[in-house]
Design a protein around this motif. Structure first.
Motif, short mmCIF file in Angstrom:
data_model
loop_
_atom_site.label_atom_id
_atom_site.label_comp_id
_atom_site.label_asym_id
_atom_site.label_seq_id
_atom_site.Cartn_x
_atom_site.Cartn_y
_atom_site.Cartn_z
N PHE A 134 27.79 21.33 62.40
CA PHE A 134 29.22 21.08 62.29
C PHE A 134 29.77 21.53 60.95
N SER A 136 32.85 24.49 59.05
CA SER A 136 33.78 25.60 59.23
C SER A 136 33.22 26.90 58.67
N THR A 182 28.30 30.75 63.69
CA THR A 182 29.44 29.98 63.22
C THR A 182 29.29 28.52 63.60
N GLN A 183 29.54 27.63 62.66
CA GLN A 183 29.42 26.20 62.92
C GLN A 183 30.50 25.73 63.89
N LYS A 185 33.48 23.38 65.03
CA LYS A 185 34.50 22.56 64.38
C LYS A 185 34.23 21.10 64.69
#
Length: 256
Positions: A134, A136, A182-183, A185
């Motif tokens: 988790f 950004s 990409t983590q 949101k």
């Protein structure tokens, strides 16, 4: 862009190149083959923590003893899987900013019986996931999967002067070397279940969650401090708690 990606297939071998009953020329030397994955972290200031997951079914990963190593500075650090089931193994690694590491999975040829029996043949596929789910942040990586092998002399160990090697690159699932992870949101509270995307992180985690649904009720009590809510003042504390909770799911699941 996603939090995980499929990398390639893999094949682990301790096996004669030619079956004994068909080797009329005596040319069928035994090959020991492992899977190598070179990973470069292209980010200039941020290290990246990754989960490397292997899946194999027929035969499965528990059918033979295996060894895993990770090397950044020539140390060849021996790794233990952070989670292991009958058909999956997951390893945790970290690569510094602008650094490159080499991951290796191979048959455990430190065991004499593995070499003498010469009956290891495991095939499957590899996925790579962010360990910190988790946030950004995005991470650009370069991936180069390879198979590397060593041919033993015909009369090994009596004769040990005729070792040969092979190495060949494997095609990646994306068709290229560069990937971006990409983590997620951060979702809003209260959380009663994991987002569906988390089930795709890697097959090992997904299997554990499917087989232990009672463990994933991520309400405030399960997160550990009994006071987390939608108005929490410490988002990082919650993120950390969630990642730790997911790791708990893996350690609580029995090995197969």
């Amino acid at each position: 862009m996603a939090v995980s990606t499929v990398i390639s297939t893999f094949e682990l071998l301790v096996k004669p190149l030619v079956q004994k009953n068909a080797d009329i020329l005596g040319a069928g030397r035994t090959i020991i083959q492992g899977y190598f994955l070179t990973i470069s972290n292209l980010n200039s200031s941020v290290p990246v923590k990754l989960r490397v997951n292997f899946t194999a079914q027929s035969p499965n990963l528990s059918s033979q003893p295996l060894l895993a190593f990770f090397d950044v500075a020539g140390s060849n650090e021996l790794l233990k899987p952070m989670s292991s089931t009958r058909k999956t193994q997951t390893y945790m690694i970290e690569i510094g900013a602008h650094d490159t590491g080499l991951f290796l999975l191979q048959p455990d040829v430190t065991k004499k019986e593995v070499v003498d029996k010469a009956d290891t043949e495991i095939r499957g596929f590899v996925t790579l996931s962010l360990a910190n789910l988790f946030g950004s942040s995005s991470f650009d990586l370069l991936l180069t999967p390879q198979q590397r092998g060593t041919f033993l002399p015909n009369k090994f160990p009596e004769s040990n002067t005729d070792f040969d090697q092979l190495a060949y690159a494997l095609p990646t699932a994306t068709g290229g070397s560069k990937v971006t992870l990409t983590q997620f949101k951060f979702p809003s509270f209260p959380i009663r279940q994991l987002p569906p995307e988390i089930l795709d992180l890697d097959p090992g985690l997904a299997e554990i969650i499917r087989e232990n649904p009672d463990l994933i009720n991520l309400n405030p009590q399960n997160l550990g401090n009994g006071s987390i809510s939608s108005t929490t003042d410490s988002l990082q504390q919650v993120l950390t708690a969630m990642v730790e909770r997911i790791s708990e799911l893996e350690t609580q699941a029995p090995s197969r």
